[in-house]
Design a protein around this motif. Structure first.
Motif, PDB file in Angstrom:
ATOM      1  N   PHE A 142       0.834  -1.206   0.000  1.00 49.01           N
ATOM      2  CA  PHE A 142       0.000   0.000   0.000  1.00 49.01           C
ATOM      3  C   PHE A 142       0.870   1.258   0.000  1.00 49.01           C
ATOM      4  N   ARG A 143       1.928   1.243   0.817  1.00 45.16           N
ATOM      5  CA  ARG A 143       2.814   2.413   0.867  1.00 45.16           C
ATOM      6  C   ARG A 143       3.342   2.727  -0.526  1.00 45.16           C
ATOM      7  N   ASP A 144       3.828   1.671  -1.197  1.00 51.15           N
ATOM      8  CA  ASP A 144       4.397   1.871  -2.527  1.00 51.15           C
ATOM      9  C   ASP A 144       3.346   2.390  -3.509  1.00 51.15           C
ATOM     10  N   ALA A 145       2.140   1.797  -3.415  1.00 51.23           N
ATOM     11  CA  ALA A 145       1.094   2.187  -4.360  1.00 51.23           C
ATOM     12  C   ALA A 145       0.680   3.641  -4.148  1.00 51.23           C
ATOM     13  N   LEU A 146       0.571   4.043  -2.878  1.00 50.56           N
ATOM     14  CA  LEU A 146       0.185   5.433  -2.605  1.00 50.56           C
ATOM     15  C   LEU A 146       1.248   6.382  -3.144  1.00 50.56           C
ATOM     16  N   GLU A 147       2.492   6.012  -2.918  1.00 51.83           N
ATOM     17  CA  GLU A 147       3.620   6.812  -3.381  1.00 51.83           C
ATOM     18  C   GLU A 147       3.560   6.954  -4.908  1.00 51.83           C
ATOM     19  N   MET A 148       3.327   5.802  -5.552  1.00 52.36           N
ATOM     20  CA  MET A 148       3.341   5.794  -7.008  1.00 52.36           C
ATOM     21  C   MET A 148       2.285   6.740  -7.580  1.00 52.36           C
ATOM     22  N   HIS A 149       1.128   6.768  -6.922  1.00 55.42           N
ATOM     23  CA  HIS A 149       0.059   7.640  -7.410  1.00 55.42           C
ATOM     24  C   HIS A 149       0.183   9.047  -6.855  1.00 55.42           C
ATOM     25  N   GLY A 150       1.212   9.258  -6.028  1.00 56.67           N
ATOM     26  CA  GLY A 150       1.412  10.582  -5.453  1.00 56.67           C
ATOM     27  C   GLY A 150       0.309  11.003  -4.497  1.00 56.67           C
ATOM     28  N   VAL A 151      -0.279  10.017  -3.775  1.00 59.42           N
ATOM     29  CA  VAL A 151      -1.377  10.366  -2.866  1.00 59.42           C
ATOM     30  C   VAL A 151      -1.050  10.021  -1.407  1.00 59.42           C
ATOM     31  N   ALA A 209      -1.985  -2.500  -5.315  1.00 59.84           N
ATOM     32  CA  ALA A 209      -1.985  -1.455  -6.349  1.00 59.84           C
ATOM     33  C   ALA A 209      -3.387  -1.279  -6.915  1.00 59.84           C
ATOM     34  N   GLU A 210      -4.073  -2.406  -7.130  1.00 51.93           N
ATOM     35  CA  GLU A 210      -5.424  -2.353  -7.680  1.00 51.93           C
ATOM     36  C   GLU A 210      -6.409  -1.690  -6.706  1.00 51.93           C
ATOM     37  N   ILE A 211      -6.247  -1.996  -5.421  1.00 61.04           N
ATOM     38  CA  ILE A 211      -7.146  -1.393  -4.430  1.00 61.04           C
ATOM     39  C   ILE A 211      -6.983   0.127  -4.449  1.00 61.04           C
ATOM     40  N   VAL A 212      -5.746   0.577  -4.507  1.00 61.97           N
ATOM     41  CA  VAL A 212      -5.514   2.016  -4.516  1.00 61.97           C
ATOM     42  C   VAL A 212      -6.082   2.630  -5.803  1.00 61.97           C
ATOM     43  N   SER A 213      -5.729   2.061  -6.954  1.00 67.12           N
ATOM     44  CA  SER A 213      -6.148   2.718  -8.200  1.00 67.12           C
ATOM     45  C   SER A 213      -7.648   2.570  -8.435  1.00 67.12           C
ATOM     46  N   ASP A 214      -8.223   1.406  -8.123  1.00 66.13           N
ATOM     47  CA  ASP A 214      -9.651   1.220  -8.399  1.00 66.13           C
ATOM     48  C   ASP A 214     -10.539   1.754  -7.283  1.00 66.13           C
ATOM     49  N   THR A 215     -10.376   1.188  -6.087  1.00 64.93           N
ATOM     50  CA  THR A 215     -11.331   1.526  -5.035  1.00 64.93           C
ATOM     51  C   THR A 215     -11.089   2.922  -4.459  1.00 64.93           C
ATOM     52  N   LEU A 216      -9.849   3.205  -4.109  1.00 59.72           N
ATOM     53  CA  LEU A 216      -9.602   4.470  -3.424  1.00 59.72           C
ATOM     54  C   LEU A 216      -9.671   5.662  -4.370  1.00 59.72           C
ATOM     55  N   LEU A 217      -9.144   5.510  -5.571  1.00 59.84           N
ATOM     56  CA  LEU A 217      -9.112   6.668  -6.465  1.00 59.84           C
ATOM     57  C   LEU A 217     -10.296   6.706  -7.422  1.00 59.84           C
TER      58      LEU A 217
END
Ligand SMILES: Cc1cc2nc3c(=O)[nH]c(=O)nc-3n(C[C@H](O)[C@H](O)[C@H](O)COP(=O)(O)O)c2cc1C
Ligand code: FES
Lengths: 617, 153
Positions: free
Chosen positions: A48-57, A96-104
């Motif tokens: 999750f940390r990496d995914a948030l970082e990647m999306h800049g969120v 990564a999918e949770i961040v890009s799909d559900t959260l964003l």
């Protein structure tokens, strides 16, 4: 950190914490209890940390690692706030999918949702999952909301307001009065009224006195104390502070099992924070009350959960119980008045102070108030920790919350109370669970282990299992306990090996009477319970072992054999590969056979067969 | 024997005899077991009879007087794990390692112990190897799980 000197300071600190937080800000909470650790939640968190970082969120979405949510079976568990979307069995690859799909993008990922096995319906919110829906998570529910390493999180949910109220507005006798009226009974085993114990300790002659938290949790199969201490250490500490004030103690101890490293770590961090803030130490909140707490690790001995043995162990001695002509509330640790309570008992205290006696006594049954956390394990679909009001029936717990028995097997019994408890048969499945009802049927509440058994659990084997445990754990001081339990074990061992004789059951009954009557501490006194309760409710199973040399559940190795059905066996050879002893032979594509002389009945072939061709007789 | 590290442990506990359990726990964490020489040294420094130290070291299950493997294998035999077949898993591990409980493999890599509940009952049967928990163990999974550690050596 600035010291908190007064109640006002504390409220200011709390306000600062709350105003720095936006309840609508998205937050990923990841269960990091021991269960989810075993499933690799640390890698999920990193994902999750990496995914948030990647999306800049990283700044707009929080991550919180919390204590155990209870539904350990389905870990790693992730809940997304504020919508409370519940995902289970999350892997690092899903993050990564949770961040890009559900959260964003507000898109729910179906495959990570919980499916109700009955209706096949996908469930989105945590609170709607049947496992949680039937519970009343007054104490345990906070685990999911806080990071146990952050005192700010505990303050944000109203933590330490009970101690503020106690220190600023209540006398010690008023506090004791509240606890007495609340009807709070000890959650560690006996169910002794906590307020009465506190009062005797306060009234005992002497100057120094101690409060102790029993986190030894020796019952094999129970882990609620561990999860509370790991997930919400501050609520236990707050309870101890309130108790110490009421009793007039300046020194507290927490005795934790050696096998619980995360609990030791988290409670240690919590104590450090309190010391730094001045909430432990001298003149706490300017009230004149001084108090500090030390953590002591146990050495892995079941008997050390017993009050006098625990105190001996705290003093650095071997944990042998002593006779209690003089109660520990008068002469306990270092011969000073000592009040011992269980983790969960302490955790109830702030709740009672905050919500009041009237509210608390409205929950539960006439003589058992409040909730109880059970560790629902064994042959049940939803294993985990469940908190329910006292008086809920076994059926509701096992079926409505636990989701019934796996593989369509039949419910046979539940075992409660650990090695001191007993097995409750299906005929009593509508029994409301509270302290007194469990004792009436020959079991007991104990610390809250609830082990579900199905038709494939052998009750003689279970009795033998517990006596083996107790034989190892007896400290050896009393002859009846040391040798009596051993004799009983040997008889049971014989029965499971097909060497049972007419009269064995009666001999077990006689021995039970002696062991329970002539042993000093409750370990020996209650040791025969697992045998007596299984003899009482499952006598026919004992008789099948003794007279017919047959184990109806198909468990006792000496009484069973594995056979292959010629009609069903396709000769795929899978069982040949898994057999550790090469007991299975046969030509490819032809029916195989098992050599009973070589077979050690490990069950590997049975588990591997895809054609249901192997059975136990 | 590293007397300096023992002195550090003793200092942490203020040389108090009553903290002997904590002292032994710290020693075992460092040494993997309780070496005889170290116990003699502690006995001297605390002016505590060696017999009393041995009484503690043998009373509590947590202590081992024998060296343990690089990866101690700890099989949970708690009730929840028992009803889900932990005994069979243990048998299989014994067979695979060729040792009994309390023993160590010839190459000193694995030693075998049992424990009564690790507080991860929902994942039963549980086996801990080194510091890693392995839940839902079956006899079929034993060999591959253990061999993983051999590979990582
Ligand atoms: C053999 C034995 C083991 C026990 N183990 C525990 C334990 O692991 N945890 C616990 O809280 N109480 C245990 N108890 C009960 C304690 O002696 C004591 O009654 C309890 O900690 C008191 O706290 P409570 O009144 O809050 O329940 C055990 C008792 C016996 C006889
Ligand atoms: S019984 Fe094995 S972890 Fe609890």
């Amino acid at each position: 950190m600035k010291k908190i000197k007064t109640v006002k300071d504390l409220e200011k600190f709390r306000d600062a914490v709350l105003s720095s937080r936006n309840p609508d800000k998205p937050c990923i909470t990841i269960c990091s209890g021991t269960g989810c650790h075993a499933f690799g939640c640390e890698r999920v968190t990193q994902g999750f940390r990496d995914a948030l970082e990647m999306h800049g969120v990283s700044d707009t979405i929080d991550i919180r690692t919390t204590g155990c949510h209870g539904f350990c079976e389905k870990g790693p568990l992730v809940v997304l706030y504020p919508q409370k979307i519940f995902y289970h069995g999350v892997t690092p690859g899903d993050t990564a999918e949770i961040v890009s799909d559900t959260l964003l993008n507000d898109k729910i990922i179906d495959r990570l949702l919980y499916t109700d096995p009955e209706t096949g319906e996908k469930i989105i919110k945590e609170e709607d999952v049947p496992f949680y829906r039937g519970q009343m998570r007054l104490i345990f529910g906070n685990n999911g909301k806080i990071d146990p390493e952050k005192i700010e999180d505990y303050l944000a949910i109203g933590g330490y307001s009970a101690i503020c109220r106690v220190l600023s507005a209540l006398s010690s006798s008023e506090v004791i009065d509240i606890i007495k009226k609340s009807g709070l009974r000890g959650r560690g085993g006996g169910g002794f009224p906590a307020g009465v114990k506190w009062e005797s300790c306060r009234n005992a002659p002497g100057t120094a006195r101690y409060v102790v938290c029993n986190a030894d949790e020796g019952d094999p199969g129970a882990y609620m104390d561990r999860s509370l201490l790991e997930g919400n250490p501050h609520c236990v500490l707050e309870g101890m502070m309130i108790g110490a004030y009421a009793i007039g103690s300046n020194e507290g101890y927490i005795y934790v099992r050696n096998e619980y490293p995360l609990a030791v770590k988290n409670v240690g961090i919590a104590i450090d924070q309190l010391r730094k803030l001045g909430l432990l130490g001298e003149n706490i909140l300017n009230s004149g009350f001084n108090f500090d707490i030390k953590v002591s690790r146990g050495g892995g001995a079941f008997v050390c959960g017993e009050s006098t043995a625990l105190m001996a162990s705290l003093e650095g001695q071997a944990g042998e119980p002593r006779a209690k002509h003089i109660h520990t509330v008068e002469k306990g640790l270092w011969d000073k008045p000592t009040n011992l309570n269980n983790v969960e008992t302490w955790a109830n205290v702030p709740l009672i102070i905050n919500r009041g006696v009237e509210w608390y006594t409205s929950i539960g049954t006439e003589k058992s108030k409040g909730t109880k956390i059970f560790s629902l394990v064994g042959k049940v679909n939803n294993t985990g920790l469940v908190e329910v009001p006292m008086g809920m029936t076994i059926r509701e717990i096992v079926y409505d919350i636990g989701g019934g028995i796996p593989e369509g097997n039949k419910f046979k019994a539940v075992q409660t109370g650990g090695p001191s408890g007993g097995c409750i048969p299906e005929s009593l499945i509508d029994l409301p669970v509270d302290f007194d009802r469990l004792t009436e049927v020959g079991s007991m509440m104990g610390s809250g282990g609830m082990i579900v058994m199905d038709e494939k659990t052998c009750m003689v084997d279970i009795a033998k299992y517990f006596l083996n445990f107790l034989k190892e754990e007896s400290c050896g001081k009393c002859t009846t306990c040391r040798d009596g339990i051993r004799r009983m074990y040997e008889i049971l061992d014989g029965i499971t090996k097909g060497e049972g004789k007419e009269g064995d059951i009666e001999l077990l009954e006689d021995l039970s009477w002696v062991v329970s009557g002539a042993s000093l501490c409750a370990l020996g006194q209650t040791a025969p319970n697992p045998v007596m309760s299984t003899v009482k409710y499952f006598r026919d199973e004992y008789e099948a072992h003794i007279k017919e040399k047959r184990c109806p559940a198909g468990v006792c190795i000496a009484l069973i054999s594995y056979i292959i059905d010629d009609q069903k066996c396709t000769g795929c050879g899978k069982c040949v590969k898994v057999c550790p002893r090469s007991a299975v032979t046969g030509k490819k594509k032809m029916p195989h056979r098992i050599d009973p002389e070589i077979c050690i009945r490990c069950g590997a072939c049975l588990a591997s067969c895809r054609f249901d061709a192997i059975s136990v007789v | 024997m590293d007397t300096r590290s023992i002195d550090r442990i003793l200092k942490k506990y203020n040389h108090e005899q009553s903290s002997i359990i904590g002292i032994l726990q710290d020693l075992q964490e460092k040494e993997n077991y309780l070496p005889e020489k170290s116990l003699e040294y502690i006995s001297e420094r605390l002016s505590m009879p060696l017999t009393r130290i041995y009484r503690i070291a043998t009373f509590y299950n947590a202590f081992s007087l024998k060296p343990r493997g690089k990866y101690p294998v700890n099989v949970c035999l708690g009730t929840a794990c028992h009803v889900r077949g932990a005994a069979m898993v243990l048998e299989r591990i014994k067979m695979h390692l060729g040792i009994e409980v309390g023993e160590i493999t010839k190459d000193n890599v694995f030693s075998l112990e049992t424990v009564n509940c690790l507080g991860s009952c929902a994942l039963g049967p549980v086996v801990v190897i080194g510091n890693e928990y392995h839940g839902k163990m079956t006899s079929a999974k034993v060999s591959s799980t253990i061999d993983q550690y051999r590979k990582d050596l």
